[in-house]
Design a protein around this motif. Structure first.
Motif, PDB file in Angstrom:
ATOM      1  N   PRO A 110     -30.450 -35.054  83.315  1.00  0.00           N
ATOM      2  CA  PRO A 110     -29.392 -36.044  83.582  1.00  0.00           C
ATOM      3  C   PRO A 110     -28.145 -35.471  84.257  1.00  0.00           C
ATOM      4  N   TYR A 111     -27.748 -34.226  83.930  1.00  0.00           N
ATOM      5  CA  TYR A 111     -26.460 -33.726  84.420  1.00  0.00           C
ATOM      6  C   TYR A 111     -26.589 -32.493  85.308  1.00  0.00           C
ATOM      7  N   ASN A 112     -27.821 -32.059  85.575  1.00  0.00           N
ATOM      8  CA  ASN A 112     -28.029 -30.823  86.321  1.00  0.00           C
ATOM      9  C   ASN A 112     -27.245 -29.692  85.668  1.00  0.00           C
ATOM     10  N   LEU A 113     -27.270 -29.676  84.348  1.00  0.00           N
ATOM     11  CA  LEU A 113     -26.456 -28.733  83.597  1.00  0.00           C
ATOM     12  C   LEU A 113     -27.337 -27.699  82.889  1.00  0.00           C
ATOM     13  N   ASP A 114     -26.988 -26.447  83.062  1.00  0.00           N
ATOM     14  CA  ASP A 114     -27.675 -25.343  82.405  1.00  0.00           C
ATOM     15  C   ASP A 114     -26.956 -25.062  81.092  1.00  0.00           C
ATOM     16  N   PHE A 115     -27.582 -25.417  79.974  1.00  0.00           N
ATOM     17  CA  PHE A 115     -26.981 -25.176  78.664  1.00  0.00           C
ATOM     18  C   PHE A 115     -27.431 -23.801  78.187  1.00  0.00           C
ATOM     19  N   ARG A 116     -26.581 -22.793  78.375  1.00  0.00           N
ATOM     20  CA  ARG A 116     -26.968 -21.405  78.092  1.00  0.00           C
ATOM     21  C   ARG A 116     -26.622 -21.004  76.670  1.00  0.00           C
ATOM     22  N   TYR A 117     -27.638 -20.982  75.826  1.00  0.00           N
ATOM     23  CA  TYR A 117     -27.411 -20.534  74.458  1.00  0.00           C
ATOM     24  C   TYR A 117     -27.890 -19.100  74.264  1.00  0.00           C
ATOM     25  N   ARG A 118     -28.659 -18.608  75.241  1.00  0.00           N
ATOM     26  CA  ARG A 118     -29.102 -17.208  75.161  1.00  0.00           C
ATOM     27  C   ARG A 118     -28.126 -16.394  75.990  1.00  0.00           C
ATOM     28  N   MET A 119     -27.497 -15.447  75.322  1.00  0.00           N
ATOM     29  CA  MET A 119     -26.359 -14.785  75.937  1.00  0.00           C
ATOM     30  C   MET A 119     -26.775 -13.693  76.901  1.00  0.00           C
ATOM     31  N   GLN A 120     -26.092 -13.680  78.032  1.00  0.00           N
ATOM     32  CA  GLN A 120     -26.254 -12.579  78.968  1.00  0.00           C
ATOM     33  C   GLN A 120     -24.880 -12.016  79.248  1.00  0.00           C
ATOM     34  N   ASP A 121     -24.709 -10.737  78.961  1.00  0.00           N
ATOM     35  CA  ASP A 121     -23.376 -10.173  79.115  1.00  0.00           C
ATOM     36  C   ASP A 121     -22.954 -10.030  80.570  1.00  0.00           C
ATOM     37  N   LYS A 122     -23.905 -10.127  81.477  1.00  0.00           N
ATOM     38  CA  LYS A 122     -23.469 -10.092  82.870  1.00  0.00           C
ATOM     39  C   LYS A 122     -22.785 -11.405  83.233  1.00  0.00           C
ATOM     40  N   PRO A 151     -24.115 -12.813  70.538  1.00  0.00           N
ATOM     41  CA  PRO A 151     -24.691 -14.114  70.880  1.00  0.00           C
ATOM     42  C   PRO A 151     -24.504 -15.112  69.743  1.00  0.00           C
ATOM     43  N   ALA A 152     -24.708 -16.370  70.067  1.00  0.00           N
ATOM     44  CA  ALA A 152     -24.662 -17.422  69.064  1.00  0.00           C
ATOM     45  C   ALA A 152     -25.959 -17.408  68.253  1.00  0.00           C
ATOM     46  N   LYS A 153     -25.840 -17.817  66.992  1.00  0.00           N
ATOM     47  CA  LYS A 153     -27.036 -17.992  66.174  1.00  0.00           C
ATOM     48  C   LYS A 153     -27.824 -19.166  66.735  1.00  0.00           C
ATOM     49  N   LEU A 154     -29.146 -19.002  66.716  1.00  0.00           N
ATOM     50  CA  LEU A 154     -30.004 -20.041  67.282  1.00  0.00           C
ATOM     51  C   LEU A 154     -29.756 -21.398  66.622  1.00  0.00           C
ATOM     52  N   GLU A 155     -29.661 -21.407  65.285  1.00  0.00           N
ATOM     53  CA  GLU A 155     -29.472 -22.687  64.590  1.00  0.00           C
ATOM     54  C   GLU A 155     -28.119 -23.320  64.965  1.00  0.00           C
ATOM     55  N   GLY A 196     -34.396 -13.418  65.663  1.00  0.00           N
ATOM     56  CA  GLY A 196     -33.619 -13.957  66.782  1.00  0.00           C
ATOM     57  C   GLY A 196     -34.505 -13.840  68.011  1.00  0.00           C
ATOM     58  N   THR A 197     -33.979 -14.225  69.164  1.00  0.00           N
ATOM     59  CA  THR A 197     -34.817 -14.154  70.358  1.00  0.00           C
ATOM     60  C   THR A 197     -34.664 -12.814  71.059  1.00  0.00           C
ATOM     61  N   TRP A 198     -35.703 -12.442  71.812  1.00  0.00           N
ATOM     62  CA  TRP A 198     -35.609 -11.262  72.676  1.00  0.00           C
ATOM     63  C   TRP A 198     -36.068 -11.676  74.063  1.00  0.00           C
ATOM     64  N   ASN A 199     -35.678 -10.870  75.027  1.00  0.00           N
ATOM     65  CA  ASN A 199     -36.051 -11.203  76.391  1.00  0.00           C
ATOM     66  C   ASN A 199     -35.977  -9.949  77.253  1.00  0.00           C
ATOM     67  N   MET A 200     -36.757  -9.968  78.335  1.00  0.00           N
ATOM     68  CA  MET A 200     -36.636  -8.925  79.350  1.00  0.00           C
ATOM     69  C   MET A 200     -35.992  -9.584  80.552  1.00  0.00           C
ATOM     70  N   ILE A 201     -34.845  -9.069  80.973  1.00  0.00           N
ATOM     71  CA  ILE A 201     -34.142  -9.694  82.097  1.00  0.00           C
ATOM     72  C   ILE A 201     -33.898  -8.674  83.202  1.00  0.00           C
ATOM     73  N   ASP A 202     -33.566  -9.203  84.351  1.00  0.00           N
ATOM     74  CA  ASP A 202     -33.231  -8.352  85.489  1.00  0.00           C
ATOM     75  C   ASP A 202     -31.716  -8.287  85.606  1.00  0.00           C
ATOM     76  N   LEU A 213     -33.726  -4.901  78.350  1.00  0.00           N
ATOM     77  CA  LEU A 213     -34.196  -5.553  77.127  1.00  0.00           C
ATOM     78  C   LEU A 213     -32.975  -6.137  76.429  1.00  0.00           C
ATOM     79  N   THR A 214     -33.021  -7.423  76.112  1.00  0.00           N
ATOM     80  CA  THR A 214     -31.871  -8.035  75.440  1.00  0.00           C
ATOM     81  C   THR A 214     -32.303  -8.818  74.212  1.00  0.00           C
ATOM     82  N   PHE A 215     -31.430  -8.835  73.218  1.00  0.00           N
ATOM     83  CA  PHE A 215     -31.615  -9.666  72.031  1.00  0.00           C
ATOM     84  C   PHE A 215     -30.550 -10.745  72.177  1.00  0.00           C
ATOM     85  N   ASP A 216     -30.952 -11.920  72.733  1.00  0.00           N
ATOM     86  CA  ASP A 216     -29.946 -12.818  73.288  1.00  0.00           C
ATOM     87  C   ASP A 216     -29.567 -14.009  72.427  1.00  0.00           C
TER      88      ASP A 216
END
Ligand code: ZN
Lengths: 343, 421
Positions: free
Chosen positions: A80-92, A102-106, B97-103, B109-112
């Protein structure tokens, strides 16, 4: 197709009493700072819903444990919103200077359901389903911890970058039972940032800046008490930092704060301000009259520029705040249903 | 995956077209590098999830902090289960928790999503380490430096720490791994004042073992700090340590559980202090009481009792204690009439040797001692202790609290010392 260049946005809050009591346990006083917008000066935001900014969106894997939630996000945010809901954290995708988790999954599940219920659907109800499709954020990024700046004794709780990405911090503290904290940490920020996006697309009346002219102070606002700010015609101390913050603070507070809060704030505004040392600070302004005039102007501007009814939005948000439990139950049920697709 | 591949071909085609007017060779190279990276990521993902019983992670939050072992199972469904039992997760627990392999400019390797056993090391609000806002400042994203069927070499993305990840044995219980870690940890209990590192016959003292960061006093300048990690087999220093021309890093627990032997060099070992060293070191915080029922001291103790009895006193306590500049034999007595207690101190120098301990009587300087030494039995007692003893631990080598001292010149003269607070 129009394109706009969004400038740096910043939102800061002084510590609330509740937060202050939380922080006091650590015997340190933390100022809360909601800051925004980094590299946004050079980011061009294509004002078109059809242009996807996610070219390599990975396909969902039915074998994954996360499939039901990811499917739900796809149906409720991406489509509906073309929105990426990022709950899996990427430090980049976040600030490397901070120590974050990161946030807890629940909590992410809860947050996704609540953001939909309290924010997206509220605008949908009031402004129609296309409104956020066109003007809403494209990325919501959840972070588990706050972003502390130990040296400055401050912490960042939310950022918005270029009107595209909103980052919500402290999600591991999420507590759906505490409405005040929900608003303070997450939802008021979203209304605040979103109001910035709107006034950058269509400017607010210049006249707005005249009400409290001469009392804006970008470096002194955090020293002001709620009472001082109110008596000068501001909804919050941060609103007294500069006119555009004033404008969005009026809107965001008007939407989320209840009538008890507003009655109290307007009473404060009608009296002389009292500073941190308990001294009465005299000013020639009638704070209550000014705040009411500012609200009126915001109301009129939202109606005329965006066909958005501020009072309907407020009523809608208030009503939705009473339906949090059922929204969560319904959301979980929907997520669960996607498990059927895995079999 | 099909859609992905399609997109990818589309994209890489686009890159080719766009860059063909610039430098074709380079873009071709870039494309194959990207393909290689994707393949590496897919391969790492497969390797990690192929270990049904998981992996051991030797994790260091920062280069200055001690290490922690974690057991991790990477499910192909995207969930990582992590077991821990350590200072920050005191009860054995498995969190998920989740894990993933990212570029991220290479395979990472990340625990995201939050996984308590790991993210406690990164949480700015954990209450550990440097406090609110910083915590233990550890990584949860790891650059893959090297990958094989059996072992991964990782680097913490922010802190650059070296982290090993190796396959956990198929048949072993996760819980029993931590029981083995505990056995090694016994060498680092807080009661052990220091350990010896012996390399090629020369010894250095290791203090601070209970914090898992050794302090080594070196001949020159400042003490060296060596963070280490305790595993099921022994310990590993975060960085190699060189002394006496030998570099050591990894040590294995001996069969008796009382020492650690270097993997790299069999002549390097870490050992407990000798009982006499233990006695002297613990005197700073604890007292050692002479067991007055010791048969090897019976006659002398009896006459001390008689001497005290003659002046209406009883013996309350007889112990060795530290007086900062010397060791004292403290004698506490109580009046049978009034119940008032008094104390007298007799000074000794003590010198631990390789075979035992030498006590040398140095006299007394307080009035209590001056009165007591005139009573019957006391001069015999003071003289009996002015000797060289062979010293042994009775109950435990790791935490001796009962010692026997036997006069090396006259084996019939012996007594027992018991530790008390
Ligand atoms: Zn703002």
């Amino acid at each position: 197709m129009t394109s706009v260049i969004l400038e740096t946005l910043k939102k800061e809050y002084k510590l609330t009493n509740y937060e202050y009591s939380l922080m006091r346990k650590n015997s340190k006083i933390w100022l809360l700072i909601w800051t925004a917008a980094l590299f946004s000066a050079c980011v061009r935001f294509e004002d078109s819903f059809t242009d996807s900014i996610f070219v390599d969106e990975p396909e969902l894997d039915p074998a994954s444990e996360l499939y039901p939630f990811d499917r739900w996000l796809e149906e409720n945010y991406l489509k509906p919103y073309n929105l990426d809901f990022r709950y899996r954290m990427q430090d980049k995708g976040s600030d490397m200077d901070y120590n974050l988790v990161p946030a807890k999954l629940e909590n992410s599940l809860e947050m996704a359901i609540l953001v939909k219920h309290l924010w997206f659907e509220a605008y949908n109800d009031v402004a129609g389903p296309d409104f956020l499709k066109q003007h809403g954020p494209r990325i919501i990024h959840l972070i588990g911890s706050a972003a502390y700046k130990p040296a400055l004794q401050t912490m960042v709780l939310g950022t918005a970058e270029a009107g595209i990405k909103i980052t919500l911090y402290n999600c591991n503290e999420l507590n759906p039972k505490n409405i005040d904290l929900l608003n303070e940490y997450y939802f008021e920020t979203m209304h605040h940032e979103f109001a910035h996006i709107l006034h950058q697309k269509k400017t607010y009346p210049k006249e707005f800046e005249t009400f409290s002219a001469g009392y804006y102070d970008p470096s002194y606002w955090q020293e002001r008490t709620d009472s001082e700010a109110a008596s000068l015609g501001f909804a919050s101390p941060y609103g007294s930092s500069q006119p555009r913050e004033d404008f969005v603070e009026i809107i965001a507070n008007y939407i989320v704060k209840d009538s008890v809060w507003w009655t109290d704030r307007l009473r404060m505004a009608s009296q002389s301000g009292v500073n941190r040392d308990g001294q009465v600070v005299d000013d020639p302004l009638d704070g209550q009259e000014i705040i009411e005039a500012k609200i009126d102007m915001c109301r009129k501007w939202l109606k005329e520029s965006w066909d958005l009814d501020l009072d309907s939005l407020r009523r809608n948000v208030t009503k939705r705040q009473l339906q949090i439990d059922s929204a969560l139950i319904e959301g979980y049920k929907k997520i669960d249903e996607y498990k059927n697709e895995q079999l | 995956m099909k859609k992905n591949r399609y997109l990818y071909v589309l994209l890489s085609g686009l890159i080719l077209i766009l860059s063909s007017c610039v430098r074709t060779e380079e873009s071709l190279f870039e494309e194959s590098a990207a393909l290689r990276l994707n393949r590496a990521i897919a391969n790492d993902r497969k390797l990690l999830s192929s270990a049904d019983n998981g992996w051991v992670m030797e994790y260091f939050p920062t280069n200055g902090s001690p290490g922690f072992v974690l057991l991790i199972r990477f499910d192909s469904s995207g969930i990582a289960s992590i077991a821990a039992k350590n200072e920050v997760t005191p009860m054995y627990d498995i969190s998920t928790g989740t894990w993933n392999m990212i570029d991220d400019s290479g395979p990472v390797l990340t625990f995201d999503t939050y996984n308590a056993a790991l993210h406690v090391f990164s949480d700015p609000n954990s209450g550990y380490g440097q406090g609110l806002g910083i915590g233990l400042a550890g990584d949860y994203e790891f650059i893959i430096m090297n990958a094989s069927e059996t072992e991964f070499t990782l680097k913490g993305k922010k802190r650059g720490t070296n982290i090993r990840l190796y396959r956990f044995p198929e048949k072993k219980e996760w819980r029993s791994y931590f029981a083995d870690v505990n056995k090694v940890n016994a060498l680092f209990n807080v009661n052990i004042p220091y350990l010896h590192l012996t390399v090629n016959g020369s010894r250095v003292m290791l203090t601070g073992g209970h914090s898992h960061i050794f302090n080594i006093e070196t001949a020159s300048d400042y003490p060296v700090e060596i963070p280490f990690i305790v595993t099921d087999e022994g310990i590993r220093f975060a960085q190699p340590f060189e002394t006496n021309g030998v570099s050591v890093q990894k040590f294995r627990l001996s069969d008796d559980g009382n020492s650690l032997w270097a993997d790299e060099n069999a002549i390097a070992k870490i050992e407990l202090p000798l009982p006499q060293e233990f006695f002297v070191a613990t005197l700073q915080t604890k007292k050692w009481a002479i067991d007055t029922t010791s048969a090897g001291l019976r006659g002398i103790i009896d006459s001390v009792y008689a001497g005290l009895n003659a002046v209406n006193r009883t013996l309350v306590q007889l112990d060795f204690r530290d007086l900062s500049d010397s060791v004292a034999l403290a004698v506490q007595v109580k009046s049978t009439a009034t119940g008032v207690t008094a104390i007298g101190r007799f000074y000794y120098s003590v010198k631990p040797t390789e075979d035992g301990i030498e006590f040398a009587y140095k006299g007394t300087s307080d009035t209590g001692g001056d009165v007591l030494r005139r009573l019957s039995g006391f001069s015999e007692l003071l003289q009996a202790l002015d000797a060289t003893f062979k010293i042994d631990s009775v109950n435990s080598t790791l935490n001796p609290s009962v010692l026997t001292l036997e006069n090396t010149a006259d084996t019939s003269l012996w007594f027992v010392l018991k530790q008390r607070l």
